[in-house]
Each structure stands twice: as C-alpha cells, then as structure tokens.
Design an enzyme around this catalytic site. Structure first.
Site, PDB file in Angstrom:
ATOM      1  N   PRO A   1      38.243  37.718  -4.408  1.00  0.00           N
ATOM      2  CA  PRO A   1      37.010  38.251  -3.811  1.00  0.00           C
ATOM      3  C   PRO A   1      37.337  39.387  -2.831  1.00  0.00           C
ATOM      4  CG  PRO A   1      37.254  35.867  -3.370  1.00  0.00           C
ATOM      5  CD  PRO A   1      38.546  36.363  -3.932  1.00  0.00           C
ATOM      6  N   HIS A   2      36.633  40.494  -2.970  1.00  0.00           N
ATOM      7  CA  HIS A   2      36.817  41.617  -2.046  1.00  0.00           C
ATOM      8  C   HIS A   2      35.630  42.563  -2.133  1.00  0.00           C
ATOM      9  CE1 HIS A   2      38.362  43.045  -5.891  1.00  0.00           C
ATOM     10  NE2 HIS A   2      38.202  44.298  -5.492  1.00  0.00           N
ATOM     11  N   ALA A   3      35.492  43.410  -1.139  1.00  0.00           N
ATOM     12  CA  ALA A   3      34.460  44.449  -1.154  1.00  0.00           C
ATOM     13  C   ALA A   3      35.067  45.684  -0.498  1.00  0.00           C
ATOM     14  CB  ALA A   3      33.218  43.981  -0.396  1.00  0.00           C
TER      15      ALA A   3
END
Lengths: 90, 154
Positions: free
Chosen positions: B65-67
């Site tokens: 998960p990353h942004a």
C-alpha cells in the site's frame, strides 16, 4: 529493444520491476532499456515488450505489443523467462 | 540500505481484520502513530485501490500500500504487518480475487528515498524463504526475530 514495466500508478511495483529488468538486461548483456509507467499511459507508449502483473496483462493483451505477466516483481528468474520467451518468439 | 531498516515499532503481527480497507488502515497505523503520515495519506492509499483496482500485490501474498508523497507524508517511513488470516481484495476484471497476508506500507518524501525503499523491499521479496517464514509466524516476537535475523544475515 524497449521493455515497458506497468503498474497502477507507475511508481510502485512497476519501478520495482524495472530494477529487476535492468539487472537481467545487464546479466544477459542485452541491448535493451527499461521504462516504468502507469496503466493509463501504457497503451500509448511505444515498446517492444510489456511486463506487468496478471490483471494489467489481461487488460493490455490484444494490442500490437506482446505482454507478459510477472507474479513476483523482484524475481530475476521470472523476468528472464519472460524476456527469453519473447526473444524466442521473434 | 539503512533507509529501510525496520524498527520494532514498525513491525506488527495481527490475527485478522474485517476487510482490506481495515488492513490498509492497520498497516499504516505505526506510521500514523509516529507522525510520519497523515490520515489523508491513509485515505489516499484506499482511494487508489478504489480507483485503480486492487493491484498492489508485488509478489504472491505481499501487498504494497502506498500513495503519492503530497497526499500526506511528513517523514519517510515504512511499516510491515503480517496478518494471520487472508485479506481478500475485491475481484478484478478477470474475476479473480487476490489475497495477501503481508502488508508493506510505504511512505516516501521524494523519489530518491522512494527508490531506496523499493530496492530494500525488492531484497525482501526476492528472498522467498524469508517471506514464507514471515507468513508462518504466530506472534509479534517471532515476526521481529525473523526480521532481525534477516538483517544480521544480509
């Protein structure tokens, strides 16, 4: 040749895959370059081979560029196999 | 590779969560507690999956998960969470459902630290034995031990 590495946003798994592709290119002494991009721009980018995950592979298949799916973005074995398959099919 | 060193407070072992959104929140919790990311960053990671599909698996069973940094990263950080039970993502266009149990939550401030993180994570997932051992752990202590051992070895 140019190998395009594709993921959802173009800066996560595609970059990881690009690093693995670059290792394989160096190991095999191929005259090739790797580029990472996101799924939105992938179909409009010129390339000889596209490497991506299963889902994006099925979305990108059917275009003019051959597509291969990779499960583990850091697996040199998987990437090497995909590149070999492409080179053999030419 | 010191950039990607996981300290104790960034390693978690959890039994199960209700759904993938909860899994993202839980996996981001250490970074939120440490003030490295904002609530907005967590929402951005969830929104990315809602918008682009559940394609954050970087290896079998491993999710990343990353942004983007501008979504709310104060300080670079990385957190690893092992869930004992499968976290199921919504099915993709091919109708296949991905599941993951190892969540590596990534928060980068710029492209250079981001690349260093990705290199470090690559060295984890290319070591299948390490990943399999993590997936088999039954406690927080065991998870920490396996990670410490990995650092000693490499």
């Amino acid at each position: 040749m140019k190998i395009l590495c594709v993921c959802g946003m173009g800066f996560g798994s595609s970059l990881m895959l690009k690093m693995t592709v670059e290792k394989v290119i160096q190991k095999k002494g191929l005259n090739a370059e790797a580029e990472a991009t996101d799924i939105g721009t992938a179909s409009g980018t010129q390339a000889d081979l596209i490497l991506t995950n299963n889902e994006f592979a099925s979305q990108l298949e059917g275009g003019s560029v051959p597509v291969k799916a990779v499960m583990n973005m850091a697996s040199e074995d998987e990437v090497e196999k995909a590149i070999d398959e492409y080179l053999d099919s030419k | 590779m010191s950039d990607v060193k996981l300290d104790k407070s960034s390693i978690q072992w959890k039994q199960e969560v209700t759904d993938w959104r909860e899994a993202i929140k839980v996996s981001a919790e250490p970074l939120l507690q440490q003030g490295k990311i904002t609530e907005n960053y967590i929402q951005a990671m969830i929104d990315n999956i809602d918008n682009l599909g559940p394609y954050i698996l970087i290896a079998p069973n491993v999710a990343l998960p990353h942004a983007r940094p501008e979504a709310g990263v104060n300080e670079r950080g990385i957190a690893l969470t092992v869930f004992k039970k499968d976290v199921e993502f919504p099915p993709g266009t091919d109708n296949k459902t991905d599941t993951a149990r190892l969540f590596i939550c990534l928060a980068a401030t710029d492209s250079e630290t981001h690349l260093n993180f990705l290199k470090g994570i690559s060295s984890w997932i290319e070591d299948e034995e390490f990943i399999n051992r993590l997936l088999e752990t039954d406690s927080q202590e065991e998870t920490e031990d396996i990670i410490n051992e990995f650092y000693t070895k490499n």
